[in-house]
Structure formats: C-alpha cells, structure tokens
Design a protein around this motif. Sequence first.
Motif, PDB file in Angstrom:
ATOM      1  N   ALA A  35      14.113  45.182 -16.201  1.00 47.54           N
ATOM      2  CA  ALA A  35      14.324  45.636 -17.581  1.00 47.54           C
ATOM      3  C   ALA A  35      13.055  45.412 -18.420  1.00 47.54           C
ATOM      4  CB  ALA A  35      15.498  44.897 -18.203  1.00 47.54           C
ATOM      5  N   GLN A  36      12.466  44.239 -18.274  1.00 49.84           N
ATOM      6  CA  GLN A  36      11.288  43.916 -19.088  1.00 49.84           C
ATOM      7  C   GLN A  36      10.132  44.867 -18.818  1.00 49.84           C
ATOM      8  OE1 GLN A  36      11.383  39.744 -18.129  1.00 49.84           O
ATOM      9  NE2 GLN A  36      12.166  39.161 -20.153  1.00 49.84           N
ATOM     10  N   ARG A  38      10.375  47.839 -18.340  1.00 51.26           N
ATOM     11  CA  ARG A  38      10.678  49.070 -19.074  1.00 51.26           C
ATOM     12  C   ARG A  38      10.792  48.836 -20.570  1.00 51.26           C
ATOM     13  NH1 ARG A  38      12.143  49.288 -14.180  1.00 51.26           N
ATOM     14  NH2 ARG A  38      12.243  51.259 -13.045  1.00 51.26           N
ATOM     15  N   GLY A  39      10.389  47.631 -21.006  1.00 49.40           N
ATOM     16  CA  GLY A  39      10.450  47.311 -22.429  1.00 49.40           C
ATOM     17  C   GLY A  39      11.876  47.154 -22.938  1.00 49.40           C
ATOM     18  N   MET A  40      12.795  46.865 -22.020  1.00 47.73           N
ATOM     19  CA  MET A  40      14.201  46.716 -22.426  1.00 47.73           C
ATOM     20  C   MET A  40      14.611  45.247 -22.339  1.00 47.73           C
ATOM     21  SD  MET A  40      16.014  50.054 -20.721  1.00 47.73           S
ATOM     22  CE  MET A  40      15.967  49.546 -19.040  1.00 47.73           C
ATOM     23  N   MET A  41      15.725  44.926 -22.955  1.00 45.26           N
ATOM     24  CA  MET A  41      16.253  43.568 -22.870  1.00 45.26           C
ATOM     25  C   MET A  41      16.767  43.299 -21.451  1.00 45.26           C
ATOM     26  SD  MET A  41      18.227  43.594 -26.454  1.00 45.26           S
ATOM     27  CE  MET A  41      19.475  42.392 -26.033  1.00 45.26           C
ATOM     28  N   ARG A  42      16.702  42.021 -21.059  1.00 45.17           N
ATOM     29  CA  ARG A  42      17.075  41.635 -19.699  1.00 45.17           C
ATOM     30  C   ARG A  42      18.470  42.125 -19.285  1.00 45.17           C
ATOM     31  NH1 ARG A  42      14.817  37.537 -17.019  1.00 45.17           N
ATOM     32  NH2 ARG A  42      16.879  36.938 -16.294  1.00 45.17           N
ATOM     33  N   TYR A  44      19.938  44.797 -19.734  1.00 44.89           N
ATOM     34  CA  TYR A  44      19.987  46.158 -19.178  1.00 44.89           C
ATOM     35  C   TYR A  44      19.664  46.149 -17.683  1.00 44.89           C
ATOM     36  CZ  TYR A  44      20.751  47.680 -23.863  1.00 44.89           C
ATOM     37  OH  TYR A  44      21.320  47.849 -25.093  1.00 44.89           O
ATOM     38  N   LYS A  47      22.894  45.346 -15.999  1.00 41.05           N
ATOM     39  CA  LYS A  47      23.744  46.539 -15.991  1.00 41.05           C
ATOM     40  C   LYS A  47      23.316  47.493 -14.865  1.00 41.05           C
ATOM     41  CE  LYS A  47      25.761  49.240 -19.531  1.00 41.05           C
ATOM     42  NZ  LYS A  47      27.000  48.790 -20.068  1.00 41.05           N
ATOM     43  N   GLU A  84      23.011  35.728 -22.546  1.00 34.54           N
ATOM     44  CA  GLU A  84      22.852  36.327 -21.215  1.00 34.54           C
ATOM     45  C   GLU A  84      24.006  35.900 -20.298  1.00 34.54           C
ATOM     46  OE1 GLU A  84      18.931  36.228 -19.436  1.00 34.54           O
ATOM     47  OE2 GLU A  84      19.735  36.692 -17.444  1.00 34.54           O
TER      48      GLU A  84
END
Length: 249
Positions: A35-36, A38-42, A44, A47, A84
């Motif tokens: 996720a990181q 891709r600049g997303m929160m962990r 995701y 998921k 988390e």
Amino acid sequence: MAFFLRKIKDLTSKIDKSRLPVHIGIIMDGNGRWAQKRGMMRIYGHKAGVKTVREIVKACSELGIKYLTLYAFSTENWKRPLEEVNFLMDLLVEYLSKEVNELNKNNVKINFIGDISFLPKKCKVEIDRAQNITKENDGLVLNIALNYGGRDEIVKAVKKICHKVVNKELSIDAITEQIVSENLYTQNQPDPDLIIRTSGEKRLSNFLLWQSAYSELWFTDVLWPDFNKKHLIEAILYYQTRKRRFGGI
Ligand code: IPE
Ligand code: IPE
Ligand code: MG
C-alpha cells in the motif's frame, strides 16, 4: 489474460501430483509495504491481501493440497496501532461472513489456530459459525492462524501436559515428542512440508516453530497482494526439487 492462463496451465502440468506437499504454510507478509508503495494507507494493503487469500485457497483446493495454514495475525501483531488491529479484525469478520458459503461449497474445512479467547466477540461469533458450518467437510483443511504464536502454542502445550502429570493422567517418562505434538493447536495434522514467506523477509516470525522442524522454506520478494497462483506453483515446483533427508543420508 489468455497468455497468463496458458502459462499457469503449462506450469501446473509440471507438478508431480504424486509428490505434492501435504501441508503448506504461508506467512502472508508485505501488505503494508504494498500500500505504501502506492501512496495509500497500510489498511488498503490488507484489503488487497484478502483477494490473494481467495485466489490461493481456491488454487490449493484445486491442486489437491490437503492442509493450508495461513498466518493472519501473530501474538506480536498487537503491537501495531489500534486502528490497524481493529481494521484487521473487521476484515476477518467480513471475509468469513462473505466467503464461508463458497468455502463450504468447495468442501473446505475451516479451522482456527491461535488463542481466540482474547478476540473481540464479533470475531469469535464468526469463527464459531465458520468452523461449525464447515466441520463435516473433507476437502482442504484451511487453518487460519490468528493471535497465533509458536512460542505461546508451546507454552500452552507444556501447561496442558503439566496438568495431566499433576492429575496423574500421565507420567513424566511418558512425555514424548508425540505427546507434545498432540497438545499443539495442530494436533492430528501433519507438519508443514513447505513454508512460503512473501515480501523478502527471511524469518519465521514465530510461525509453527515446533512443526517447522523439517519444513522446506521458500521465500519470495513478491508482496502478498501481488502473490498469485503462478507463484504458488513455482513454490511447489521448487519443493519437488528438494531431497528431504530428515537427518538421514
Ligand atoms: C502482513 O503484512 C499482514 C499481517 C501481519 C497482518 P504486513 O502488515 O506485515 O505488511 P508489511 O510487512 O508491513 O509490509
Ligand atoms: C508475520 O508478519 C505475521 C503475519 C504474517 C501474520 P510480521 O510482519 O508481523 O513479521 P515481522 O514483524 O516482519 O517479523
Ligand atoms: Mg510484515
């Protein structure tokens, strides 16, 4: 897509069906980094990791693997931020409530290993339900390791054995490796033949410590959300190249 499917078919045909690993354990790692990147929160990453779980469980079922143990949450994972941890617990509830019917249809038997007594009530309800619905199935046994730690499992086994000794149900001299095995969560199951870990880490992180004594280990840099059937088959093909000596020659 067609190319990918052909490649999987080619790879699958290389598997020696008579020498499949009976039990595969997987340390599903790398969701946060996926996720990181891709600049997303962990969260995701977690998921996205569920999709991989779905694909790999199906693939193991189809290949005729008898036992699959997925490391979902360790006794050390409580150190993570509360949000988390909560997200992971909710994700489990969602996964079970959505998937249990499909898993049941595919003759999968769901079995939790780990200390579920400390989990939120909603998790325990879904866990009981999933185990109950699938308990008569005789296809793939899907062990989900949740609040699982190999050391914790061994401590619990030691305590159970001590109780039996104190109650004079067992003598100290009768304690054998077999007795220890029978007091683990994985009682009556064969040890894992193959352990896979994704994300490039090369450690067991408290996974099946007793049971992994003679497991073959396969590591890949692929992050769990990117792991797929092709990688699983590669791991099995690697396993089939190993000469297992179990201390012999
Ligand atoms: C594995 O992915 C999933 C769990 C431990 C629940 P991580 O969350 O450990 O992902 P990384 O290792 O931080 O990338
Ligand atoms: C191991 O992954 C636990 C699970 C996959 C559930 P971790 O990400 O927790 O392991 P470490 O901290 O890198 O050893
Ligand atoms: Mg990790």
